[in-house]
Design an enzyme around this catalytic site. Structure first.
Site, PDB file in Angstrom:
ATOM      1  N   SER A  50      10.787 -11.300  33.299  1.00  0.00           N
ATOM      2  CA  SER A  50      10.555 -10.894  34.687  1.00  0.00           C
ATOM      3  C   SER A  50       9.414 -11.653  35.350  1.00  0.00           C
ATOM      4  CB  SER A  50      10.271  -9.385  34.758  1.00  0.00           C
ATOM      5  OG  SER A  50       9.034  -9.077  34.136  1.00  0.00           O
ATOM      6  N   LYS A  91       2.978  -7.740  35.286  1.00  0.00           N
ATOM      7  CA  LYS A  91       3.444  -8.016  36.645  1.00  0.00           C
ATOM      8  C   LYS A  91       2.302  -8.646  37.442  1.00  0.00           C
ATOM      9  CE  LYS A  91       7.353  -5.804  35.850  1.00  0.00           C
ATOM     10  NZ  LYS A  91       8.632  -6.544  35.689  1.00  0.00           N
TER      11      LYS A  91
END
Length: 251
Positions: A50, A91
């Site tokens: 991701s 993230k």
């Protein structure tokens, strides 16, 4: 004892002393660098893609242990949040408390109405998620997105959680400074300049470079100092043999 022999012995004692100092200093730097790193940094393995291409699936990263209040826009952070699965996740922070976030129409991110340049996004394919309306980040919280936004389970997936998809600052466990493995991806993460002009600016890199330099210099000193003895003995034997031949020739 001839003057030449006394000179050689003096040089030998000086060389041995300097060699010992080099080895001692090298040990301090080598071990100190590792201890310093163990105190300030925590390794993590990133389980998904991701954050590609910045960080790939299976990459081993080094995250500096920091307080959540030190986090700035653009930082790549490791965090744990119960509503996100309560597992370490990686993230990028794109908004802090009070920011108005809109993303990602045609791959564009806007913060407080200004488009942010994001050179870290994949360049070879469309990176936008479904467009979301402007969202305000609650005070004391962070809005997080993956760099691979077409497949990242990030704040855009949690918008209906009552906190506009954000996570509290105290959920942050560390700020990623570098990819440590695999070697072909080894290197420091760049701080994104697109957030530099915003209040608070961007964070400064941690001391990881200094730690690596300390370890490398320490290793060189230990190896160099340790090699001095055998080299000096071999050189001394050659000189001794040379003087013996000269004496024999003179006799």
């Amino acid at each position: 004892m001839s003057g030449t022999q006394r000179t050689d012995e003096g040089r030998g004692r000086l060389g041995s002393t300097l060699s010992g100092i080099a080895v001692a200093l090298g040990c301090v730097l080598f071990l100190g660098g590792f201890v310093w790193g163990a105190v300030l940094y925590q390794p993590y393995t990133v389980p998904t893609g991701s954050m590609a291409p910045t960080i790939g699936s299976g990459d081993r990263v080094l995250a500096q242990r920091i307080d959540g209040d030190e986090v700035r826009r653009g930082d790549v952070v490791v965090f744990k949040q119960k509503t996100w699965g309560d597992l370490p996740m990686v993230k990028r922070v794109v908004g802090v408390g009070g920011d108005r976030i809109a993303c990602c129409e045609e791959g564009k991110l806007t913060v407080n109405g200004k488009e942010v340049a994001e050179p870290y996004l994949p360049q070879d394919k469309f990176t936008g998620t479904s467009s979301i309306p402007e969202t305000t980040v609650p005070k004391g919280r962070l809005f997080l997105l993956g760099d691979e936004r077409s497949g990242s389970l990030d704040s855009t997936v949690h918008l209906d959680d009552g906190q506009n998809g954000s996570v509290p600052r105290d959920a942050v466990k560390g700020r990623v400074d570098a990819v440590a493995w695999p070697m072909e991806r080894f290197g420091m993460l760049e701080r994104p300049e697109g957030f530099a002009g915003m209040p608070g600016g961007i964070s400064e890199p941690g001391p990881l470079r200094l730690m690596v330099i300390a370890v490398v210099v320490g290793m060189v000193l230990v190896l160099g100092g340790g090699a001095y003895g055998p080299i000096a003995k071999r050189t001394g034997r050659r000189r001794g043999s040379g003087r013996t031949r000269e004496t024999a020739s003179a006799g």
